[in-house]
Design a protein around this motif. Structure first.
Motif, PDB file in Angstrom:
ATOM      1  N   LEU A  90       0.862  -1.181   0.000  1.00 45.33           N
ATOM      2  CA  LEU A  90       0.000   0.000   0.000  1.00 45.33           C
ATOM      3  C   LEU A  90       0.896   1.228   0.000  1.00 45.33           C
ATOM      4  O   LEU A  90       1.893   1.255   0.738  1.00 45.33           O
ATOM      5  CB  LEU A  90      -0.913   0.011   1.223  1.00 45.33           C
ATOM      6  CG  LEU A  90      -1.995  -1.074   1.211  1.00 45.33           C
ATOM      7  CD1 LEU A  90      -1.522  -2.295   1.991  1.00 45.33           C
ATOM      8  CD2 LEU A  90      -3.299  -0.567   1.781  1.00 45.33           C
ATOM      9  N   GLU A 101       0.964  16.079 -12.551  1.00 45.34           N
ATOM     10  CA  GLU A 101       0.319  14.770 -12.499  1.00 45.34           C
ATOM     11  C   GLU A 101       1.258  13.715 -13.076  1.00 45.34           C
ATOM     12  O   GLU A 101       1.305  12.577 -12.608  1.00 45.34           O
ATOM     13  CB  GLU A 101      -0.976  14.823 -13.313  1.00 45.34           C
ATOM     14  CG  GLU A 101      -1.721  13.504 -13.341  1.00 45.34           C
ATOM     15  CD  GLU A 101      -2.982  13.597 -14.198  1.00 45.34           C
ATOM     16  OE1 GLU A 101      -3.640  14.651 -14.160  1.00 45.34           O
ATOM     17  OE2 GLU A 101      -3.294  12.617 -14.900  1.00 45.34           O
ATOM     18  N   THR A 105       2.401  10.070 -11.358  1.00 51.30           N
ATOM     19  CA  THR A 105       2.181   8.805 -12.064  1.00 51.30           C
ATOM     20  C   THR A 105       3.508   8.093 -12.287  1.00 51.30           C
ATOM     21  O   THR A 105       3.616   6.876 -12.106  1.00 51.30           O
ATOM     22  CB  THR A 105       1.468   9.060 -13.406  1.00 51.30           C
ATOM     23  OG1 THR A 105       0.256   9.758 -13.136  1.00 51.30           O
ATOM     24  CG2 THR A 105       1.134   7.764 -14.118  1.00 51.30           C
ATOM     25  N   ALA A 116       6.161  -5.410  -8.847  1.00 49.95           N
ATOM     26  CA  ALA A 116       5.900  -6.439  -9.862  1.00 49.95           C
ATOM     27  C   ALA A 116       7.154  -7.284 -10.100  1.00 49.95           C
ATOM     28  O   ALA A 116       7.047  -8.472 -10.421  1.00 49.95           O
ATOM     29  CB  ALA A 116       5.431  -5.789 -11.165  1.00 49.95           C
ATOM     30  N   SER A 121       1.788  -6.715  -6.223  1.00 53.07           N
ATOM     31  CA  SER A 121       1.105  -5.606  -6.892  1.00 53.07           C
ATOM     32  C   SER A 121       0.765  -4.507  -5.892  1.00 53.07           C
ATOM     33  O   SER A 121       0.866  -4.702  -4.679  1.00 53.07           O
ATOM     34  CB  SER A 121      -0.167  -6.109  -7.593  1.00 53.07           C
ATOM     35  OG  SER A 121      -1.068  -6.609  -6.626  1.00 53.07           O
ATOM     36  N   VAL A 122       0.375  -3.363  -6.428  1.00 50.90           N
ATOM     37  CA  VAL A 122      -0.064  -2.238  -5.595  1.00 50.90           C
ATOM     38  C   VAL A 122      -1.505  -2.503  -5.185  1.00 50.90           C
ATOM     39  O   VAL A 122      -2.400  -2.537  -6.028  1.00 50.90           O
ATOM     40  CB  VAL A 122       0.051  -0.901  -6.357  1.00 50.90           C
ATOM     41  CG1 VAL A 122      -0.483   0.246  -5.510  1.00 50.90           C
ATOM     42  CG2 VAL A 122       1.499  -0.636  -6.777  1.00 50.90           C
ATOM     43  N   LEU A 123      -1.740  -2.698  -3.891  1.00 52.40           N
ATOM     44  CA  LEU A 123      -3.064  -3.095  -3.409  1.00 52.40           C
ATOM     45  C   LEU A 123      -3.935  -1.906  -3.038  1.00 52.40           C
ATOM     46  O   LEU A 123      -5.159  -2.014  -3.002  1.00 52.40           O
ATOM     47  CB  LEU A 123      -2.920  -3.979  -2.163  1.00 52.40           C
ATOM     48  CG  LEU A 123      -2.097  -5.257  -2.329  1.00 52.40           C
ATOM     49  CD1 LEU A 123      -1.861  -5.914  -0.975  1.00 52.40           C
ATOM     50  CD2 LEU A 123      -2.797  -6.226  -3.271  1.00 52.40           C
TER      51      LEU A 123
ATOM     52  N   ALA B  18      -5.402   8.164 -13.237  1.00 54.35           N
ATOM     53  CA  ALA B  18      -4.214   8.178 -14.099  1.00 54.35           C
ATOM     54  C   ALA B  18      -3.209   7.126 -13.633  1.00 54.35           C
ATOM     55  O   ALA B  18      -2.587   6.428 -14.444  1.00 54.35           O
ATOM     56  CB  ALA B  18      -3.567   9.572 -14.092  1.00 54.35           C
ATOM     57  N   ILE B  19      -3.043   6.991 -12.321  1.00 52.71           N
ATOM     58  CA  ILE B  19      -2.118   5.988 -11.777  1.00 52.71           C
ATOM     59  C   ILE B  19      -2.598   4.584 -12.139  1.00 52.71           C
ATOM     60  O   ILE B  19      -1.816   3.740 -12.582  1.00 52.71           O
ATOM     61  CB  ILE B  19      -1.993   6.160 -10.242  1.00 52.71           C
ATOM     62  CG1 ILE B  19      -1.199   7.433  -9.929  1.00 52.71           C
ATOM     63  CG2 ILE B  19      -1.342   4.936  -9.605  1.00 52.71           C
ATOM     64  CD1 ILE B  19      -1.258   7.855  -8.462  1.00 52.71           C
ATOM     65  N   LEU B  23      -0.550   1.833 -14.231  1.00 52.67           N
ATOM     66  CA  LEU B  23      -0.051   0.614 -13.574  1.00 52.67           C
ATOM     67  C   LEU B  23      -0.681  -0.657 -14.136  1.00 52.67           C
ATOM     68  O   LEU B  23      -0.099  -1.724 -14.043  1.00 52.67           O
ATOM     69  CB  LEU B  23      -0.299   0.670 -12.063  1.00 52.67           C
ATOM     70  CG  LEU B  23       0.524   1.696 -11.291  1.00 52.67           C
ATOM     71  CD1 LEU B  23       0.252   1.549  -9.792  1.00 52.67           C
ATOM     72  CD2 LEU B  23       2.014   1.518 -11.549  1.00 52.67           C
ATOM     73  N   ARG B  26      -0.253  -4.143 -12.629  1.00 53.30           N
ATOM     74  CA  ARG B  26       0.606  -4.017 -11.450  1.00 53.30           C
ATOM     75  C   ARG B  26      -0.176  -3.483 -10.241  1.00 53.30           C
ATOM     76  O   ARG B  26       0.404  -3.298  -9.173  1.00 53.30           O
ATOM     77  CB  ARG B  26       1.801  -3.092 -11.761  1.00 53.30           C
ATOM     78  CG  ARG B  26       2.837  -3.723 -12.697  1.00 53.30           C
ATOM     79  CD  ARG B  26       3.857  -2.693 -13.172  1.00 53.30           C
ATOM     80  NE  ARG B  26       3.235  -1.703 -14.048  1.00 53.30           N
ATOM     81  CZ  ARG B  26       3.815  -0.596 -14.501  1.00 53.30           C
ATOM     82  NH1 ARG B  26       5.055  -0.312 -14.122  1.00 53.30           N
ATOM     83  NH2 ARG B  26       3.187   0.233 -15.298  1.00 53.30           N
ATOM     84  N   ALA B  27      -1.451  -3.169 -10.428  1.00 53.49           N
ATOM     85  CA  ALA B  27      -2.255  -2.632  -9.315  1.00 53.49           C
ATOM     86  C   ALA B  27      -3.568  -3.374  -9.169  1.00 53.49           C
ATOM     87  O   ALA B  27      -4.090  -3.938 -10.134  1.00 53.49           O
ATOM     88  CB  ALA B  27      -2.525  -1.142  -9.528  1.00 53.49           C
ATOM     89  N   GLY B  28      -4.099  -3.360  -7.951  1.00 49.40           N
ATOM     90  CA  GLY B  28      -5.426  -3.911  -7.663  1.00 49.40           C
ATOM     91  C   GLY B  28      -6.504  -2.896  -8.021  1.00 49.40           C
ATOM     92  O   GLY B  28      -6.237  -1.933  -8.727  1.00 49.40           O
ATOM     93  N   LEU B  30      -8.186  -0.449  -6.363  1.00 48.12           N
ATOM     94  CA  LEU B  30      -7.941   0.934  -5.908  1.00 48.12           C
ATOM     95  C   LEU B  30      -9.187   1.797  -5.760  1.00 48.12           C
ATOM     96  O   LEU B  30      -9.070   3.033  -5.754  1.00 48.12           O
ATOM     97  CB  LEU B  30      -6.960   1.666  -6.840  1.00 48.12           C
ATOM     98  CG  LEU B  30      -5.596   1.018  -7.138  1.00 48.12           C
ATOM     99  CD1 LEU B  30      -4.762   1.964  -8.009  1.00 48.12           C
ATOM    100  CD2 LEU B  30      -4.844   0.695  -5.854  1.00 48.12           C
ATOM    101  N   ALA B  35      -8.195  -2.367   0.763  1.00 50.86           N
ATOM    102  CA  ALA B  35      -7.829  -3.482  -0.099  1.00 50.86           C
ATOM    103  C   ALA B  35      -8.300  -4.748   0.604  1.00 50.86           C
ATOM    104  O   ALA B  35      -8.144  -4.872   1.824  1.00 50.86           O
ATOM    105  CB  ALA B  35      -6.320  -3.511  -0.298  1.00 50.86           C
ATOM    106  N   LEU B  46      -7.152  -4.033   4.387  1.00 46.46           N
ATOM    107  CA  LEU B  46      -5.996  -3.172   4.668  1.00 46.46           C
ATOM    108  C   LEU B  46      -6.235  -1.794   4.088  1.00 46.46           C
ATOM    109  O   LEU B  46      -6.772  -1.658   2.983  1.00 46.46           O
ATOM    110  CB  LEU B  46      -4.735  -3.736   4.015  1.00 46.46           C
ATOM    111  CG  LEU B  46      -4.207  -5.043   4.575  1.00 46.46           C
ATOM    112  CD1 LEU B  46      -4.278  -6.119   3.507  1.00 46.46           C
ATOM    113  CD2 LEU B  46      -2.775  -4.875   5.046  1.00 46.46           C
ATOM    114  N   SER B  47      -5.786  -0.779   4.812  1.00 42.86           N
ATOM    115  CA  SER B  47      -5.901   0.578   4.295  1.00 42.86           C
ATOM    116  C   SER B  47      -4.781   1.428   4.860  1.00 42.86           C
ATOM    117  O   SER B  47      -4.294   1.178   5.969  1.00 42.86           O
ATOM    118  CB  SER B  47      -7.257   1.163   4.681  1.00 42.86           C
ATOM    119  OG  SER B  47      -7.350   2.493   4.232  1.00 42.86           O
TER     120      SER B  47
END
Lengths: 322, 322
Positions: A90, A101, A105, A116, A121-123, B18-19, B23, B26-28, B30, B35, B46-47
């Motif tokens: 996280l 921005e 990013t 990765a 991964s980013v949760l 944008a993120i 990603l 690579r990301a959940g 969001l 999460a 989780l947060s």
């Protein structure tokens, strides 16, 4: 269980001890690389890591995507030190009001690349305005055989992965107004989280382990304190990164001393039983692609004795509050 | 699954979109308060939440122990919004160089008080020097029946716990150079994490839920976007904190508008099936000790329509990057 964490000396660690004393049963053990959480049959490992512009790095040194990789790799390194595999992280990010921005990013792309690269991964995350770039990353992994800082026994060999001093060479360069070499810069900017190495070591008998964030000079003391052993480290055996040789000579410091007094290499320091020898280290190198070097021995007693050319040497480690 | 999170409008949320676009895998997801992580038979929630001196609070407003309670309660509120119980938290804290050890310990005591008040503990952390007080808290809990922001259906009642606007009254007071009333100050300084309320609602049919951190004006839009419904909110029904009445009148704003445009109350906004009525709300109040008030209805369509005395009203929510 004593509520006072077994950590080495230093103002930062005195503060952690004071917090643990005040919180008592409102806090867990607070003296390992990760918090360990049993959930059903699994053991989860969690760790959080704060990186701040102006404290941990300067914006002129790093591009946003590099900031992201570096802060994520530093946080993931705590999972490596526990012998854990990676689930994800996280990211709580503070961005300056004048940042574009695109910069935010890009920073998060660096975070995503790092997590990765080790299968996570980013949760989740949080975004805020901040006076300077602020990254608080919380990593979560799964530890089949958690390796704590406690567990080293007298007679164990003390080993280190990779080579030390590269990140310190870059930092020392920037701080004295020089341009670091490409190799030094890469060591600072792009540390590899040693997840695979940590899991291999956990599976091959590692008794105690931590990652070198503040430098061998300081971090070795945590392993000794947690394991209630002494450590004897022969600095002449410490593998020194090529980039650190020149940086050390320019400062008139013996290269292994420079390598041991500078942190942020995020290599692993590990105690292995005496029977773990060069043959096993060769196998580690073949399977993990990183060298593993024996630099000392755990002894009965306490504290860490650093030897250079057979003579005792007092070493400094990094302390945020010194 | 679309990689683009379903969030309401705003610069901060444009950045999250944008993120997520950059990603990709690579990301959940969001786009929820937490999460969600399945581990064996359990689902962990989780947060992470970043609070900064000068951005989220000023040092003159709060004592260190109050800072600690407030940042922990704000983070724990995300577990409440998921209907989760609390395991604990990790605290990454940055302290100014001139802060005393006592201040840091006091801040962490506030964190410990807040997490212990809902049955959890401090599991780990990180300390650093920082330009101003910096707290990144990552909370971890267990969700038996996770309640997401998505899940509201047309016809559901929209309800809110507690009363709104108290924290905003304190903030508005401080920002205009007045001393807030004791009641307003307490709302800002000592929000109660609605863990028990969130679990009760999860167990009694809640279909979608979030916590009001940025204010009803902004946050209601996230619930609508995630659930792909419209919301019609009757502001006249919004329970207004006593402290907010005077603050609103002094500013010539209708009290419910003031209460809806100011955040940081950390009350829960929840969609419940149409058959959930006043009798169930009475039971909630008896069992959880907090009022639950119906303020609107989910409709087919999208966006949020706020009505005051029968007329449509455009409301602002807080945006970090506006």
């Amino acid at each position: 269980v004593s509520p006072i964490p077994s950590l080495g000396p230093g103002v930062e660690f005195d503060r952690i001890r004071a917090i643990a004393r005040a919180l008592r049963e409102r806090a867990g053990p607070l003296d390992d690389d990760c918090a360990l959480l049993p959930v059903g049959d699994a053991t989860l490992a969690l760790s959080t890591d704060l990186s701040l512009q102006g404290v941990h790095f300067r914006r002129e040194w790093l591009e946003p995507r590099e900031i992201g990789w570096r802060v994520a790799a530093a946080a993931l390194s705590d999972l490596a030190a526990e012998g854990a595999s990676v689930i994800g992280l996280l990211a709580a990010i503070g961005a300056p009001a004048d940042a574009g921005e695109g910069e935010l990013t890009a920073l998060m792309e660096g975070v995503g690349d790092a997590v990765a690269s080790v299968g996570g991964s980013v949760l989740g995350g949080d975004l805020s305005r901040a006076p300077g770039w602020t990254a608080a990353l919380t990593v979560i992994g799964r530890a089949e055989r958690p390796v704590r800082r406690a567990g080293a026994c007298a007679g164990d060999g003390i080993w280190v992965t990779g080579a030390l001093g590269g990140a310190g060479a870059a930092l020392a360069g920037w701080l004295s107004g020089e341009m670091p070499s490409a190799e030094a810069r890469r060591a600072f900017v792009h540390p590899e989280p040693r997840i695979e190495a940590g899991r291999w070591l956990a599976a091959h008998g590692a008794r105690a382990m931590l990652d070198l964030s503040d430098g061998l000079g300081g971090d070795a003391r945590h392993l000794a304190a947690a394991s209630r052993v002494g450590l004897e480290i022969e600095l002449d055996r410490v593998p020194v990164a090529g980039a650190a040789l020149a940086a050390a000579r320019r400062r008139g410091v013996a290269p292994p001393q420079f390598a041991a007094e500078n942190g942020e290499d995020y290599e692993l320091l590990v105690a292995l039983p005496a029977e773990f020898g060069d043959r096993e280290a060769d196998r580690f190198r073949r399977e993990c692609g990183v060298p593993l070097t024996r630099i000392g021995t755990a002894t009965a007693g306490d504290g860490v004795r650093f030897l250079l050319a057979g003579r005792s040497l007092a070493l400094a480690g990094f302390d945020h509050f010194r």
